[in-house]
Structure formats: structure tokens, C-alpha cells
Enzyme design. Sequence first.
Site, mmCIF file in Angstrom:
data_model
loop_
_atom_site.group_PDB
_atom_site.id
_atom_site.type_symbol
_atom_site.label_atom_id
_atom_site.label_comp_id
_atom_site.label_asym_id
_atom_site.label_seq_id
_atom_site.Cartn_x
_atom_site.Cartn_y
_atom_site.Cartn_z
ATOM 1 C CG HIS A 217 55.460 99.409 28.090
ATOM 2 N ND1 HIS A 217 55.142 98.079 27.935
ATOM 3 C CD2 HIS A 217 56.816 99.458 28.146
ATOM 4 C CE1 HIS A 217 56.259 97.362 27.899
ATOM 5 N NE2 HIS A 217 57.287 98.173 28.032
ATOM 6 C CG HIS B 114 58.870 96.887 32.459
ATOM 7 N ND1 HIS B 114 58.226 95.799 31.919
ATOM 8 C CD2 HIS B 114 59.407 97.558 31.406
ATOM 9 C CE1 HIS B 114 58.369 95.813 30.610
ATOM 10 N NE2 HIS B 114 59.081 96.867 30.265
ATOM 11 C CG HIS C 37 59.936 100.352 22.865
ATOM 12 N ND1 HIS C 37 59.839 101.431 23.702
ATOM 13 C CD2 HIS C 37 60.197 99.270 23.671
ATOM 14 C CE1 HIS C 37 60.045 101.045 24.960
ATOM 15 N NE2 HIS C 37 60.255 99.734 24.975
ATOM 16 C CG ASP D 183 59.808 100.886 29.062
ATOM 17 O OD1 ASP D 183 59.939 99.949 29.850
ATOM 18 O OD2 ASP D 183 60.331 100.864 27.934
#
Length: 458
Positions: free
Chosen positions: A55, A57, A272, A323
Site C-alpha cells: 500500500h 500513495h 487497514h 501508505d
Amino acid sequence: MKLFAPLALLPGGWDENVLVTVDARGDIESVDTGVAGAGADLHLDVLLPGVANLHSHAFQRAMSGLTEVSGPGQDSFWTWRQLMYRFVERLEPDDIEAIAAQLYLEMLRHGYTGVAEFHYLHRDTHGRYYADREELSLRCIAAAREVGIAITHLPVLYAHGGFGGSAPGDAQRRFLNDPDTLLSMVSTLADRFAGDADVRIGAAAHSLRAVTPQELTRLRDGLHELDAGAPLHVHIAEQSREVEDCIAWSGARPVQWLLDNQPVDAHWCLIHATHVTGEELRAMAASGAVVGLCPTTEANLGDGIFPAGEYQRQGGVFGIGSDSHVSTSPVEELRWLEYGQRLLYRQRNLLAGGAHRSTGSTLYTAALNGGAQALARSSGAIAAGRRADLVALDTGHAALAGRRNEQLVDAWLFAGNDSPVSDVFVGGRRVVEGGRHAAGDTVGQRYQAILQRLLKDL
Ligand code: NGQ
Ligand code: ZN
């Protein structure tokens, strides 16, 4: 290419004098044990499969550490998000590519061999599509190809501002699209990279806040028509307010709602899933979906602690992601996953998975399996037919002194800060050598220059 290591982590456990033969495509052709290393091209100390970061970004790497100043009121996930939205306003395609390259290079140096990029930045700063609608996806993929990390790129469906299909805010304009546009982007990208074994295209729904039930169904059906094996990721139940809002909207908690309304299976990755009841936890474990845990970001944003021990006892699949990239090392994710449980229960070795087992090895193996599943990539094991995504540790490193077998993984994950990762291979290509990445200086200088400009007057 032939790699030799006196010690390697194979699917059946630690083995000695291991020769790994990698074919021209970057797949493992054979694994021989108990052999002499004389004919090998390269000798390493300890060889393990590399973990996928499930994960990311990428753009958020450039703002990590900038949100640690208190605001006028109580700081929360939601106040952090306002700052993140402000940062998004500034990013041009070159910035995104430079940031992603720096991030992916850091990940490689710490031992991640693949990344799932949860990509929701689709439009330009005015909210218009680029001439090439996939422009920013292509920039992320170009960054991954430049530094040599394997990427599973996930264009994200983002259509609304909150539950019940509410209108998006102006700050969300760069994210917006609809299921059919998104699917056509997925299809274009999948065609374009069909021949590249280190690029995979999947998709994501941003969250139950950002898509309606009909949009989610359309996305899922369309994705699996294009590619029956493609992964589908979604953020879920990260914040308690999100759980309350979901109940107000549907009468059900987010994970419960998803399991009741979608055929959640091993293609899914639930990011999550922090706030779940015992019943939701059991159903998630039984579904075969991967739970994508991002302990450093979950700590940084004040999300809460996932009941990892109970989930593990139910046989649930999980992997790790970074993340928002307040950390870019699998060490910190796995360490804090265990430490969260220790702090909560005031016990030790809570995720060892049974008596007399190494916590580090159990966690590392889980992350290998969950990561490979979430990326839909045949990595995560040193075995014939698998992708040659490998990490070598330097036993000359002080933290590893005198350690054997699982003690090496425990020491790597729980003892110290300097990385003992010496070499990293992705699809058989050696991208980190002696702790260094060949593009480190070029990528680092470009990143520095871009950040000087980006952070001016922020
Ligand atoms: C994201 N990040 O999409 O980057 C989100 C914040 C949201 C995390 N959830 C935005 N950690 O969830 O609305
Ligand atoms: Zn996220």
C-alpha cells in the site's frame, strides 16, 4: 544467472549451501541445496525472498514529517488530510515521477522488492484530465521502471465526498472519475504493459466513502472481465468516525457491509480494517482476502490498533504497506505491528504464531505471502517458477553477529536501525548492490531540486 548463499530461507525453512538459478525472464529456474558454490556468478551471505509493500500513495513521501506541528485545535486524521489536500494542489507530473522514483529507491534499499501503488491522483491541478488520461499513472510506473521495483499499479475509483454518494469537495477534484472511465484507464494500462513481467495492473475503490454500492459493483465486474486475476484494493474502517458514518448510512459497520454486499475473496485487499468486531474479523479471515496493515501510518495518523493476534489465530492473510511513507522500511512496519500488540496487552512475542517460534520469521513469512497475493505477483518464495525477487543480508553487519537462521530475521527486524540489507534483486535484476542503488545519486539530486521548489511557501 546463478546465486549462491551458505544460508537461505526456502519454503520449507532454512537450508544450507543453496544455489538459485534464475532464467533470462527473471524467474527462478531451480533451487539446489547442499551444493558447492563454485559455479555461481555471485556469492551472498544470506538469501531471503523480498517482501512486497502492498500500500503506497507515492506523492505523500514528499510531505512526510511536515505534518508534525500542532494546529489550532485537536489534531487528527482529518486535520492531516486537509494538509495533504493542500499539498496535492501543487504537484505536477514531473514532481510525482521524481518523488515516486526516490520513494521506490528507498524501498528497494530497505528490502522491499515490489509495491502496490494505490493511485488516485488522476487529473491536473485544475481538475481536468491530462491529454493522456493515464499521464500520472504512467509517471508512477515510469518511476518504478527507472529504479527497478516491481509495481502493481492500482488506478483508484474516487467519485464522492462521503457515504451515500455525497458531492465531492473542491479539494478532491484531482481524484475524480467514474467506473467506466476508470476501467478504460485500467484496460489501456494493462494493454500497454502486457509484455512487462514487473508491471501488473489492478484497481482500487478509494473507500466506501468515495464510491456508491452500484459503482463498486460496476468496478469489480468490469475489472474481472478485463482480468480475472486482477487485485482489487479498498481502504476500509481505518478511523472510528468512518465506522460511525457508515453505520449512520447503512446500519452496518464498514467491513460487515462489504462482506454482506460484495463477494470478497482472495482477489481483495482490505487496507487497514483497523476497527472490526470479533465477528467481522472471523469473516474477513474466512474470506481469504488480504488485510493490508500499515502500522507506521496507522500510528502516525492515530488510527488505532488492528487485532492482529486474533486475526492470525483465525488463519487470516495479511501483508504490510507503508501508505503515507513516514517509514520506507519493512522493518518498521513489522516491528510496530508486533509492538502495538505488546503495548496493548503488556506481553511479549504476541505474533509469534505459537510456542517456541520466532516472531520475526512468522511476521516476515506472513508479509511475503500476503504481499505477493495483494500484488498478484508470483513472488514471496525461493522456489522454481517464482519471480526472482530476493534480498540478501550481510552477516558482517554488527546486528547479525553470531546469529543463525531465524535469529537473523529477529535481529534484522527487532535489533537496531542500520539496515543489513546488502543486495536486492527484482525479477533477477540486481538493483541494490552492497547497500547501494546505482541510480541513487541521480534520483536523489532530482528529488532535492524538486522539493526545494515544492515546499517553498507551503
Ligand atoms: C488517502 N490515507 O487516500 O491518502 C488516505 C486519506 C481519505 C489514509 N487513509 C484520504 N491513510 O482516506 O479520505
Ligand atoms: Zn492509503
